[in-house]
Write an enzyme that holds these catalytic residues in place. Structure first.
Site, PDB file in Angstrom:
ATOM      1  N   ASP A 144      -3.886   1.559   7.947  1.00 30.98           N
ATOM      2  CA  ASP A 144      -5.082   2.242   8.448  1.00 30.98           C
ATOM      3  C   ASP A 144      -5.528   1.727   9.819  1.00 30.98           C
ATOM      4  O   ASP A 144      -6.362   2.361  10.474  1.00 30.98           O
ATOM      5  CB  ASP A 144      -6.239   2.090   7.464  1.00 30.98           C
ATOM      6  CG  ASP A 144      -6.004   2.863   6.179  1.00 30.98           C
ATOM      7  OD1 ASP A 144      -5.353   3.918   6.240  1.00 30.98           O
ATOM      8  OD2 ASP A 144      -6.451   2.416   5.123  1.00 30.98           O
ATOM      9  N   ARG A 192      -8.719   6.933   5.425  1.00 33.13           N
ATOM     10  CA  ARG A 192      -9.910   7.323   4.677  1.00 33.13           C
ATOM     11  C   ARG A 192     -11.150   7.425   5.564  1.00 33.13           C
ATOM     12  O   ARG A 192     -11.904   8.389   5.506  1.00 33.13           O
ATOM     13  CB  ARG A 192     -10.156   6.297   3.569  1.00 33.13           C
ATOM     14  CG  ARG A 192     -11.315   6.595   2.652  1.00 33.13           C
ATOM     15  CD  ARG A 192     -11.375   5.551   1.556  1.00 33.13           C
ATOM     16  NE  ARG A 192     -10.147   5.539   0.795  1.00 33.13           N
ATOM     17  CZ  ARG A 192      -9.921   6.314  -0.262  1.00 33.13           C
ATOM     18  NH1 ARG A 192     -10.847   7.160  -0.655  1.00 33.13           N
ATOM     19  NH2 ARG A 192      -8.785   6.244  -0.905  1.00 33.13           N
TER      20      ARG A 192
END
Length: 420
Positions: A144, A192
């Protein structure tokens, strides 16, 4: 004073290069045998410590340890297990210290993301108060790319390369068939809360107007009408539209487009698939034929197309963690620092865990284009060096050859079992 043993564990979602960090840790520890004794690895991450399931790394051959550098996944096993706060469950932390004490472990190397950094910090603090100090060093890892104080995170560069290449190749496929077939292609990627991976799709572009034509970031509120207008306009002008969508794409109120209504082991919202959600929207509102793909585990497991820069950095932070511990450092993380100048170069520095734990790094506004559907020149300048170079694994019979470890457990010393 006798030298202490070391404990290494992998945490959370694995990457194409996390084992390169493990290789760096183990090889550096062997070079620092005057200060560091044996290296034990946790079977399935931190659960290995809680359950006293410790792998004796010395039983692995030098060749297999070296092969970790080109092996994807978590060679020792990882887990999604978030330790609660000290106030909520002090017993878990005390159990860790108890296991470390039983096996004369004085070094704790935790290879993971933000939650792992938090655990590492708590272990260093609690061990001090319990009279059995442990040097806890966090080793950065997350596809991420959302850890603070480090220019980028090991694992991200290889995912970025995979997404850029996959976007480019899929776009060529769609372009060749769009006259009579698919008009819209959607690639859903991880991310996310931060859109770094989605942004990497833009690296497929060589000229203005190339695919991807739309990128959806968690940092930019989803506007249904604006999105649909952009899709239709692109199809009208080019005959097709390619979209790279972050799984965390969300509306202005923070609701995820694909909120599944459940949470994972870390308390994070589980997402039900933004690509099919968008595809259904496009079909119902515009009537366009579509295809979608979910990069999912493929993007983080694709060692065959790993970025050489990423592999080198992952190995380097593993080595640096051991060298910092051997120098007496504690509660820190080796961070990648980008040097100034036109030619890309980097070095390793120390980042205090107190400033890393539970802090997310998002895409800067100046990396995202004004319309919110692409990246700027500054964003490209940041991303491009991270996907450079090829580091192919060895092949046999047409497929990559990866390390397979013995993972031999040492004998337990405690009478009690972990209940959790």
């Amino acid at each position: 004073m006798s030298k202490k043993n070391a404990f290494y564990a992998q945490s959370g979602g694995v990457t194409a290069v996390i084992n390169a960090s493990a290789c760096g840790v183990i090889e550096a520890a062997r070079e620092n045998q005057d200060k560091i004794g044996k290296v034990y690895a946790g079977l399935n991450g931190i659960l290995g410590a809680l359950r006293e399931e410790l792998i004796d790394v010395s039983q692995e051959s030098l060749e297999d340890i070296a092969a970790l550098r080109h092996t994807p996944s978590g060679a020792f096993g990882s887990c999604r297990y978030k330790l609660k706060s000290l106030e909520e469950n002090r017993a878990e932390y005390e159990r860790l210290i108890e296991v470390f004490k039983a096996h004369d472990i004085g070094y704790f190397f935790y290879n993971g993301g933000g939650d792992s950094a938090d655990t590492c910090l708590k272990i260093s603090q609690l061990s001090e108060t319990m009279g059995y100090p442990i040097q806890a060093i966090h080793i950065p890892k997350t596809v991420d790319n959302d850890l603070p104080l480090t220019d980028n995170c090991p694992g991200f560069g290889s995912v970025a390369k995979y997404v850029a290449v996959s976007t480019k190749e899929a776009a060529m496929d769609v372009a060749s068939m769009c006259a009579t077939s698919t008009k819209v292609f959607i690639l859903e990627v991880m991310g996310r809360h931060a859109g770094w991976i989605a942004a990497a799709g833009a690296l497929a572009q060589e000229e203005e107007g190339d695919a991807p034509h739309i990128i959806l970031f968690p940092e930019v509120a989803f506007d249904k009408e604006k999105f649909l207008a952009k899709v239709q306009k692109t199809v009208d002008e080019k005959g097709y539209c390619v979209i790279v969508a972050s799984e965390g794409a969300q509306y202005e109120d923070g609701t995820f487009l694909a909120d599944a209504g459940t949470t994972d082991a870390f308390g994070h919202k589980q997402l039900g698939g933004v690509a099919p959600t968008l595809a259904n929207l496009i079909k119902s509102e515009l009537g366009l034929k579509y295809h979608w793909a979910l990069a999912d585990y493929l993007q983080r497991a694709a060692r065959h197309i790993a970025s050489a820069t990423d592999v080198e950095q992952a190995y380097a932070v593993g080595r640096a963690a051991v060298e910092m511990a051997a120098a007496g450092k504690n509660a820190i993380m080796p961070a990648i620092i980008r040097a100034e100048g036109e030619e890309y170069s980097w070095s390793i520095a120390e980042a205090p865990l107190s400033e890393v734990a539970n802090v997310e790094k998002f895409m800067p506004k100046d990396y995202i284009s004004e319309d919110g559907f692409g990246i700027t020149a500054a964003g490209r300048e940041y991303l491009l060096p991270l996907i450079q170079g090829e580091d192919y694994p060895p092949y046999k019979n047409g497929v990559p050859q990866y390390a397979k470890l013995k993972k031999q457990l040492i004998e337990k010393k405690l009478d009690t079992e972990f209940k959790g």
